[in-house]
Design an enzyme around this catalytic site. Structure first.
Site, PDB file in Angstrom:
ATOM      1  N   GLY A  30     -47.218  81.965  45.307  1.00 15.43           N
ATOM      2  CA  GLY A  30     -45.865  82.471  45.128  1.00 15.43           C
ATOM      3  C   GLY A  30     -44.853  81.489  44.698  1.00 15.43           C
ATOM      4  N   LEU A  76     -42.926  81.693  42.368  1.00  8.78           N
ATOM      5  CA  LEU A  76     -43.540  81.613  41.005  1.00  8.78           C
ATOM      6  C   LEU A  76     -42.481  81.046  40.072  1.00  8.78           C
ATOM      7  CD1 LEU A  76     -45.233  85.341  40.810  1.00  8.78           C
ATOM      8  CD2 LEU A  76     -46.264  83.069  41.607  1.00  8.78           C
ATOM      9  N   HIS A 128     -47.007  79.861  36.204  1.00  8.04           N
ATOM     10  CA  HIS A 128     -47.743  80.962  36.845  1.00  8.04           C
ATOM     11  C   HIS A 128     -47.895  82.074  35.798  1.00  8.04           C
ATOM     12  CE1 HIS A 128     -46.297  79.210  41.030  1.00  8.04           C
ATOM     13  NE2 HIS A 128     -47.522  79.034  40.985  1.00  8.04           N
ATOM     14  N   GLN A 155     -58.556  70.705  41.684  1.00  9.61           N
ATOM     15  CA  GLN A 155     -58.762  72.130  42.207  1.00  9.61           C
ATOM     16  C   GLN A 155     -59.768  72.951  41.362  1.00  9.61           C
ATOM     17  OE1 GLN A 155     -55.874  74.855  44.426  1.00  9.61           O
ATOM     18  NE2 GLN A 155     -55.516  75.353  42.329  1.00  9.61           N
ATOM     19  N   SER A 171     -43.524  73.233  39.150  1.00 15.24           N
ATOM     20  CA  SER A 171     -44.205  73.358  40.193  1.00 15.24           C
ATOM     21  C   SER A 171     -43.245  74.024  41.373  1.00 15.24           C
ATOM     22  CB  SER A 171     -44.379  71.916  41.066  1.00 15.24           C
ATOM     23  OG  SER A 171     -44.729  72.105  42.217  1.00 15.24           O
TER      24      SER A 171
HETATM   25  P1  AMP Z   1     -50.000  77.529  43.443  1.00 14.82           P
HETATM   26  O1  AMP Z   1     -49.215  78.830  43.347  1.00 14.82           O
HETATM   27  O2  AMP Z   1     -49.238  76.227  43.137  1.00 14.82           O
HETATM   28  O3  AMP Z   1     -51.115  77.658  44.104  1.00 14.82           O
HETATM   29  O4  AMP Z   1     -50.486  77.773  41.743  1.00 14.82           O
HETATM   30  C1  AMP Z   1     -50.923  78.930  41.270  1.00 14.82           C
HETATM   31  C2  AMP Z   1     -51.946  78.601  39.974  1.00 14.82           C
HETATM   32  O5  AMP Z   1     -50.860  78.257  39.041  1.00 14.82           O
HETATM   33  C3  AMP Z   1     -52.784  77.296  40.140  1.00 14.82           C
HETATM   34  O6  AMP Z   1     -54.022  77.715  39.459  1.00 14.82           O
HETATM   35  C4  AMP Z   1     -52.017  76.246  39.531  1.00 14.82           C
HETATM   36  O7  AMP Z   1     -53.008  75.114  39.013  1.00 14.82           O
HETATM   37  C5  AMP Z   1     -51.166  77.173  38.392  1.00 14.82           C
HETATM   38  N1  AMP Z   1     -49.954  76.294  38.018  1.00 14.82           N
HETATM   39  C6  AMP Z   1     -49.223  75.650  38.973  1.00 14.82           C
HETATM   40  N2  AMP Z   1     -48.221  74.974  38.225  1.00 14.82           N
HETATM   41  C7  AMP Z   1     -48.395  75.165  37.069  1.00 14.82           C
HETATM   42  C8  AMP Z   1     -47.862  74.715  35.356  1.00 14.82           C
HETATM   43  N3  AMP Z   1     -46.833  74.120  35.611  1.00 14.82           N
HETATM   44  N4  AMP Z   1     -48.558  75.195  34.600  1.00 14.82           N
HETATM   45  C9  AMP Z   1     -49.581  75.933  34.384  1.00 14.82           C
HETATM   46  N5  AMP Z   1     -50.360  76.405  35.735  1.00 14.82           N
HETATM   47  C10 AMP Z   1     -49.710  75.774  36.654  1.00 14.82           C
END
Ligand code: AMP
Length: 283
Positions: free
Chosen positions: A31, A33, A37, A153, A185
């Protein structure tokens, strides 16, 4: 957009969709987002009949209680963004729903988790792998989308899918960045406006390393990055690693690897930020 909090209700709904011949793409998230995402949702939309997103801040993967408490949450805005992006199904279970009892099982990924995130966040990848396994069982996706932003990951999930024979294809999507290069992020919202510009130095450090690795070698590149970041007292470097992009083992000789990953973790304003850059060596 269909919303589910109960794993059983989600399972039953998706069973029907699957039986009517629909392919399922899955995007697991925690979340808060952002466009990074959403790029995963778009990738899934382009390759599947249905896109399922999950929103779950997984307590099992947080080794730092404070980080878990401070993790940003904004379900309403998340649902709006997912709807706008054309996501079909959102699963947002409660922690008690996912962990009626705490798992006894421990998943160990050997060398893959001895470095970087695994080294500095003990137990983190066990938590990630357990929750992702549960989510894979509930969703039963044909394809699952993960971001290169969390490169280690991706390597861990690749191993999980292989070792436990999950019948799905893993898709790794590129990193989306802010205009100044900072990787998007959820944690970026916790940066102070004063220090936010300094966060772009993480990307600059990776670019500097990318420029010098093949010509100057490993030792000098390590030095260059550390000297560069030392100029910014607000940034505290946790690690900068030059690793094989698949095994994540430290690179000793650049010429022996097809693709090299430059991986970094820093603290800024007490917020832990990670980023990486890939280099193809032409091998
Ligand atoms: P998270 O909510 O941080 O667990 O991220 C969910 C998914 O989104 C994970 O697979 C992350 O690697 C991906 N993600 C997070 N930040 C980015 C970004 N800046 N660009 C592309 N994918 C991302």
């Amino acid at each position: 957009m269909e919303l589910f909090e109960s794993p059983l209700a989600l399972l039953n709904y998706l069973k029907k969709e699957r039986n009517s011949g629909k392919s399922i793409g899955f995007v697991p998230t925690m979340g808060a987002l952002h466009d990074g995402h959403i790029s995963l949702i778009q990738a899934s939309n382009g390759e599947n009949d249905l896109t399922v997103a999950s929103i779950f801040v997984n307590p099992l993967q947080f080794n730092n209680k404070k980080d878990l408490e401070l993790y940003p949450r904004n379900l309403e805005k998340d649902l709006e963004m997912l709807e706008k992006a054309g996501c079909n199904v959102v699963f947002f279970p409660s922690a008690t729903e996912i962990y009626k009892d705490l798992p006894v099982l421990k998943l160990n990924f050997g060398k893959l988790e001895e470095v970087m995130e695994g080294q500095f966040r003990p137990g983190h990848f066990n938590g990630v792998a357990i929750v992702v396994s549960k989510l894979f069982h509930f969703v039963g996706p044909d394809k699952a989308y993960f971001g290169q932003k969390d490169l280690q990951q991706v390597c861990i999930i690749r191993q999980l899918v292989k070792d436990l024979s999950f019948p799905l294809t893993l898709v790794c999507c590129p990193i989306l960045r802010e205009k100044d290069g900072l990787a998007m992020s959820s944690r970026n919202t916790r940066l102070s406006s004063q220090n936010r510009p300094v966060a772009s130095k993480i990307y600059e450090a990776l670019q500097l390393a990318k420029k010098t690795l093949l010509s100057e070698g490993i030792e000098n590149t390590q030095k260059n990055v550390r000297n560069f970041l030392n100029q910014y007292k607000e940034l505290e470097l946790e690690y900068f690693e030059i690793a094989d992009s698949e095994t994540l083992e430290p690179v000793l000789n650049v010429k022996e690897h097809k693709q090299i990953a430059l991986c970094i973790a820093v603290y800024l304003d007490g917020v832990r930020l990670i980023d990486n850059e890939l280099i193809a060596t032409g091998l």
